[in-house]
Design a protein around this motif. Structure first.
Motif, PDB file in Angstrom:
ATOM      1  N   LEU A  82     -92.486 -16.889 141.982  1.00  0.00           N
ATOM      2  CA  LEU A  82     -91.163 -16.286 142.032  1.00  0.00           C
ATOM      3  C   LEU A  82     -91.205 -14.779 142.314  1.00  0.00           C
ATOM      4  N   PRO A  83     -91.806 -14.368 143.402  1.00  0.00           N
ATOM      5  CA  PRO A  83     -91.926 -12.930 143.678  1.00  0.00           C
ATOM      6  C   PRO A  83     -90.566 -12.227 143.800  1.00  0.00           C
ATOM      7  N   ASN A  84     -89.555 -12.924 144.222  1.00  0.00           N
ATOM      8  CA  ASN A  84     -88.226 -12.321 144.360  1.00  0.00           C
ATOM      9  C   ASN A  84     -87.583 -12.021 143.007  1.00  0.00           C
ATOM     10  N   MET A  85     -88.055 -12.681 141.982  1.00  0.00           N
ATOM     11  CA  MET A  85     -87.453 -12.533 140.653  1.00  0.00           C
ATOM     12  C   MET A  85     -88.015 -11.347 139.876  1.00  0.00           C
ATOM     13  N   GLU A  86     -89.165 -10.838 140.291  1.00  0.00           N
ATOM     14  CA  GLU A  86     -89.827  -9.796 139.514  1.00  0.00           C
ATOM     15  C   GLU A  86     -88.962  -8.537 139.378  1.00  0.00           C
ATOM     16  N   ASP A  87     -88.304  -8.121 140.454  1.00  0.00           N
ATOM     17  CA  ASP A  87     -87.449  -6.926 140.382  1.00  0.00           C
ATOM     18  C   ASP A  87     -86.258  -7.154 139.453  1.00  0.00           C
ATOM     19  N   ARG A  88     -85.640  -8.303 139.585  1.00  0.00           N
ATOM     20  CA  ARG A  88     -84.478  -8.610 138.733  1.00  0.00           C
ATOM     21  C   ARG A  88     -84.907  -8.704 137.258  1.00  0.00           C
ATOM     22  N   GLU A 107     -98.367 -15.316 140.545  1.00  0.00           N
ATOM     23  CA  GLU A 107     -97.718 -14.947 141.801  1.00  0.00           C
ATOM     24  C   GLU A 107     -96.598 -15.924 142.138  1.00  0.00           C
TER      25      GLU A 107
END
Length: 160
Positions: free
Chosen positions: A128-134, A126
């Motif tokens: 770098l949650p912001n990086m998962e989409d990128r 869990e």
């Protein structure tokens, strides 16, 4: 005078053609040797290659071995000739395209697998949650590259 001019023109052809071949990951020596052999359009010995390109026989042997592994040249047999002979493969476009496509498919597949491993690590921790989409977009980009080159491979394998 024409002989001299002809040699300059042939040398210019080899130089220009070898620049293109280097884009397919051949080193300069391999590219020049293949260009020379392809333009010669006849079986050549290591001595012929060495003399024409001004390189050592050992260097020509190393380059010939690499080109043989890539299926760009093949050993040939000629009655009465005791030395090893090699000839350029005439299916120039198909051989180069298949080799190039295979490298792209392998590279994109390997990179995609590495990125998917990173994605699992992000998900498990869990982090770098912001990086998962990128990251998913980058993985999709590699999937598309892989599919594109797989389609090209299928197309070019049917060429004669």
């Amino acid at each position: 005078m024409f002989e001299h001019t002809g040699e300059y023109i042939k040398n210019d052809m080899i130089i220009e053609f070898s620049k293109t071949l280097e884009m397919f990951d051949l080193n300069q020596s391999e590219a020049r040797l293949f260009a020379f052999m392809y333009l010669s359009n006849k079986p050549l010995t290591l001595d012929d290659m060495s003399e024409a390109l001004g390189k050592s026989k050992t260097s020509m042997s190393t380059s010939a071995r690499s080109l043989t592994e890539l299926k760009l040249i093949s050993p040939v047999w000629k009655k009465g000739v005791r030395k090893d002979l090699y000839q350029a493969n005439p299916q120039l476009f198909k051989i180069f395209m298949m080799t190039y496509i295979d490298k792209w498919v392998d590279a994109s597949k390997s990179q995609k697998e590495g990125l998917e491993k990173i994605k699992r690590q992000i998900h498990e921790q869990e982090a770098l949650p912001n990086m998962e989409d990128r990251l998913e977009e980058v993985i999709e980009f590699h999937r598309q590259i892989e599919q594109f080159f797989a389609c090209m491979k299928q197309e070019h394998s049917s060429l004669k």
